[in-house]
Enzyme design. Structure first.
Site, PDB file in Angstrom:
ATOM      1  CG  HIS A  14      20.527  39.480  -5.948  1.00 24.34           C
ATOM      2  ND1 HIS A  14      21.402  38.472  -6.211  1.00 24.34           N
ATOM      3  CD2 HIS A  14      19.867  39.939  -7.206  1.00 24.34           C
ATOM      4  CE1 HIS A  14      21.549  38.456  -7.549  1.00 24.34           C
ATOM      5  NE2 HIS A  14      20.697  39.260  -8.067  1.00 24.34           N
ATOM      6  CG  HIS A  16      18.278  43.025 -10.820  1.00 25.37           C
ATOM      7  ND1 HIS A  16      19.337  43.202 -11.382  1.00 25.37           N
ATOM      8  CD2 HIS A  16      18.203  41.741 -10.500  1.00 25.37           C
ATOM      9  CE1 HIS A  16      20.221  42.075 -11.406  1.00 25.37           C
ATOM     10  NE2 HIS A  16      19.526  41.222 -10.660  1.00 25.37           N
ATOM     11  NE  ARG A  18      15.812  45.271 -14.974  1.00 29.99           N
ATOM     12  CZ  ARG A  18      16.481  44.254 -14.754  1.00 29.99           C
ATOM     13  NH1 ARG A  18      18.063  44.466 -14.720  1.00 29.99           N
ATOM     14  NH2 ARG A  18      16.172  42.999 -15.059  1.00 29.99           N
ATOM     15  CG  ASN A  42      22.206  44.014 -13.659  1.00 29.46           C
ATOM     16  OD1 ASN A  42      21.746  44.550 -12.587  1.00 29.46           O
ATOM     17  ND2 ASN A  42      22.064  42.853 -14.212  1.00 29.46           N
ATOM     18  CE  LYS A  99      26.149  39.535  -8.938  1.00 31.39           C
ATOM     19  NZ  LYS A  99      24.749  39.793  -8.906  1.00 31.39           N
ATOM     20  CG  HIS A 136      25.651  35.625 -12.109  1.00 31.76           C
ATOM     21  ND1 HIS A 136      24.104  36.138 -12.318  1.00 31.76           N
ATOM     22  CD2 HIS A 136      25.833  34.568 -13.098  1.00 31.76           C
ATOM     23  CE1 HIS A 136      23.436  35.244 -13.132  1.00 31.76           C
ATOM     24  NE2 HIS A 136      24.558  34.252 -13.547  1.00 31.76           N
ATOM     25  CG  HIS A 174      21.365  34.399  -8.414  1.00 25.78           C
ATOM     26  ND1 HIS A 174      22.338  33.511  -8.971  1.00 25.78           N
ATOM     27  CD2 HIS A 174      21.341  35.593  -8.940  1.00 25.78           C
ATOM     28  CE1 HIS A 174      23.015  34.557  -9.440  1.00 25.78           C
ATOM     29  NE2 HIS A 174      22.328  35.704  -9.533  1.00 25.78           N
ATOM     30  CG  ASP A 247      18.194  37.510  -9.478  1.00 22.98           C
ATOM     31  OD1 ASP A 247      18.346  38.919  -9.717  1.00 22.98           O
ATOM     32  OD2 ASP A 247      18.386  36.647 -10.087  1.00 22.98           O
ATOM     33  CG  HIS A 251      13.900  41.917 -18.340  1.00 25.54           C
ATOM     34  ND1 HIS A 251      15.095  42.598 -18.832  1.00 25.54           N
ATOM     35  CD2 HIS A 251      14.421  40.987 -17.639  1.00 25.54           C
ATOM     36  CE1 HIS A 251      15.909  42.041 -18.255  1.00 25.54           C
ATOM     37  NE2 HIS A 251      15.594  40.835 -17.614  1.00 25.54           N
TER      38      HIS A 251
HETATM   39  O1  DOR Z   1      17.660  36.403 -14.357  1.00 28.38           O
HETATM   40  C1  DOR Z   1      18.347  37.095 -14.188  1.00 28.38           C
HETATM   41  N1  DOR Z   1      18.029  38.286 -14.225  1.00 28.38           N
HETATM   42  N2  DOR Z   1      19.677  36.701 -13.522  1.00 28.38           N
HETATM   43  C2  DOR Z   1      20.613  37.931 -13.098  1.00 28.38           C
HETATM   44  O2  DOR Z   1      21.558  37.480 -12.863  1.00 28.38           O
HETATM   45  C3  DOR Z   1      20.283  39.149 -13.616  1.00 28.38           C
HETATM   46  C4  DOR Z   1      18.920  39.331 -13.993  1.00 28.38           C
HETATM   47  C5  DOR Z   1      18.511  40.828 -14.637  1.00 28.38           C
HETATM   48  O3  DOR Z   1      19.292  41.967 -14.325  1.00 28.38           O
HETATM   49  O4  DOR Z   1      17.869  40.841 -15.282  1.00 28.38           O
HETATM   50 ZN    ZN Z   2      20.193  39.496 -10.136  1.00 34.09          ZN
END
Ligand code: DOR
Ligand code: ZN
Length: 344
Positions: A14, A16, A18, A42, A99, A136, A174, A247, A251
């Site tokens: 899991h 991300h 981006r 996502n 997902k 999720h 998670h 996870d 950001h």
């Molecule tokens: O804290 C999170 N950030 N939980 C998630 O499920 C998605 C993730 C994100 O993509 O920023």
């Molecule tokens: Zn996630």
């Protein structure tokens, strides 16, 4: 005292990654550690088709720093997927599964599922193709407290899904509560990923009188001491139903603010395996780390275990406070904090 530990190379089920510049800056951190990662779909434009999946996989793999690194892509389930494309993509292993983001539950989930009854066909296809449903698991509703979302999701939506699709294999992503841990332990065809941050933080590290620490804010939010302990126990006890899913969710610092409008996500890829190792060491469970990190995941996903052996050494280091490159600046989880293990 153990000073060195060698295990099969782990996978992270899991992550991300981006897109664009952010992807190019962060990918090397996950591929430093893992042979395979599930790349969550996502993205700003969610990955809902086989063509998008092919492109996304190839961009991530190009940006990794290892030629054997593999990105595995689940389909972002919406209320109206192209089921023909979805089913074919599963057959060709272009999608590892689907997902399910409940609508508006987290980052980029506005196109998520509004009502599970609308996607029964998707469940049927996943079950038929013996592919995974990744969830999720948070029920979002005005009358449900943010700390109770996981429990409500399990009691309501997850129960319905499992009752109607008894052979569908599910990963509750998670897991964040003792309740979730118990549910996974006592039911069939369901496993869970556990993040490092849910085993290191409680709500006291996030919520203050008039503000929050945005760098500890994630979805699901971290909970109480009893939940943290239940997660540590589940990870360390050598139960085949639990495995790594960091996870890791970066950001840019400008997207983080000290109120609840901040973006949710903790970026741990810089030191994730080292943090897991430290937790297992604290729990006197280094002997079960390999099972959690490198064996339970592939077994649940019906994939081969990695052959390569990696070595961790007990040697303290401090991850930098930020990941900063090009125009990207991300706060690292555990930045400037001492970690006692290091991957060689
Ligand atoms: O804290 C999170 N950030 N939980 C998630 O499920 C998605 C993730 C994100 O993509 O920023
Ligand atoms: Zn996630």
């Amino acid at each position: 005292m153990i000073k060195k530990l060698s295990i099969r190379q782990p996978d992270d089920w899991h992550v991300h990654f981006r897109e664009d510049e952010m992807l190019s800056v962060i990918t090397k951190h996950s591929s430093r550690i893992n042979r395979r990662c599930i790349a969550m779909p996502n993205t700003t434009i969610p990955i809902t088709t086989s063509n998008q999946a092919k492109n996304y996989k190839s961009i991530i793999e190009k940006n990794s720093n290892h030629k054997n690194f593999e990105a595995l892509i689940p389909c972002y389930i919406t209320d109206n997927l192209d089921l023909h494309d979805f089913s074919n993509a599963l057959k060709q292993n272009l999608f590892i599964g689907g997902k399910l983001y409940p609508v508006n539950s987290t980052t980029n989930s506005s196109l998520g599922v509004s009502d599970i009854k609308k996607i029964f066909k998707v469940f049927e296809i996943l079950e038929k193709e013996d592919k995974m449903l990744l969830i999720h698991g948070e029920k979002v509703s005005e009358d449900i407290n943010i700390f109770d979302r996981e429990k409500y999701y399990i009691d309501e939506d997850l129960q319905i899904i499992r009752k109607n699709f008894q052979n569908l294999k599910i990963v509750l992503e998670h897991v964040s509560t003792a309740y979730g841990v118990e549910y996974i332990k006592s039911n069939k065809n369901i496993a869970g990923t556990i993040t490092p941050h849910h085993m290191l933080l409680t709500k006291k590290d996030v919520f203050f009188d008039n503000s929050i620490n945005p760098h500890h804010f994630c979805m699901p939010v971290v909970k109480d001491e009893k939940d943290l302990l239940a997660l540590r126990n589940a990870a360390c006890i050598n139960n085949t139903k639990f495995f790594i899913g960091t996870d890791s969710a970066p950001h840019h610092v400008r997207e983080k603010s000290e109120n609840l409008n901040t973006k949710a996500g903790i970026f741990s890829a810089v030191c994730s395996l080292e943090l897991y190792t430290e937790i297992f060491d604290e729990e006197d469970s280094l002997n079960t780390l390999e099972q959690f990190a490198s064996i339970n995941g592939p077994n649940f996903y019906n994939l081969p275990k990695n052959e390569r052996i990696i070595t961790l050494e007990k040697n303290s280091w401090y991850p930098p406070e930020f990941t900063e490159e090009k125009s990207i600046k991300i706060k690292n989880f555990f930045g400037n904090k001492k970690i006692n293990w290091k991957l060689l």
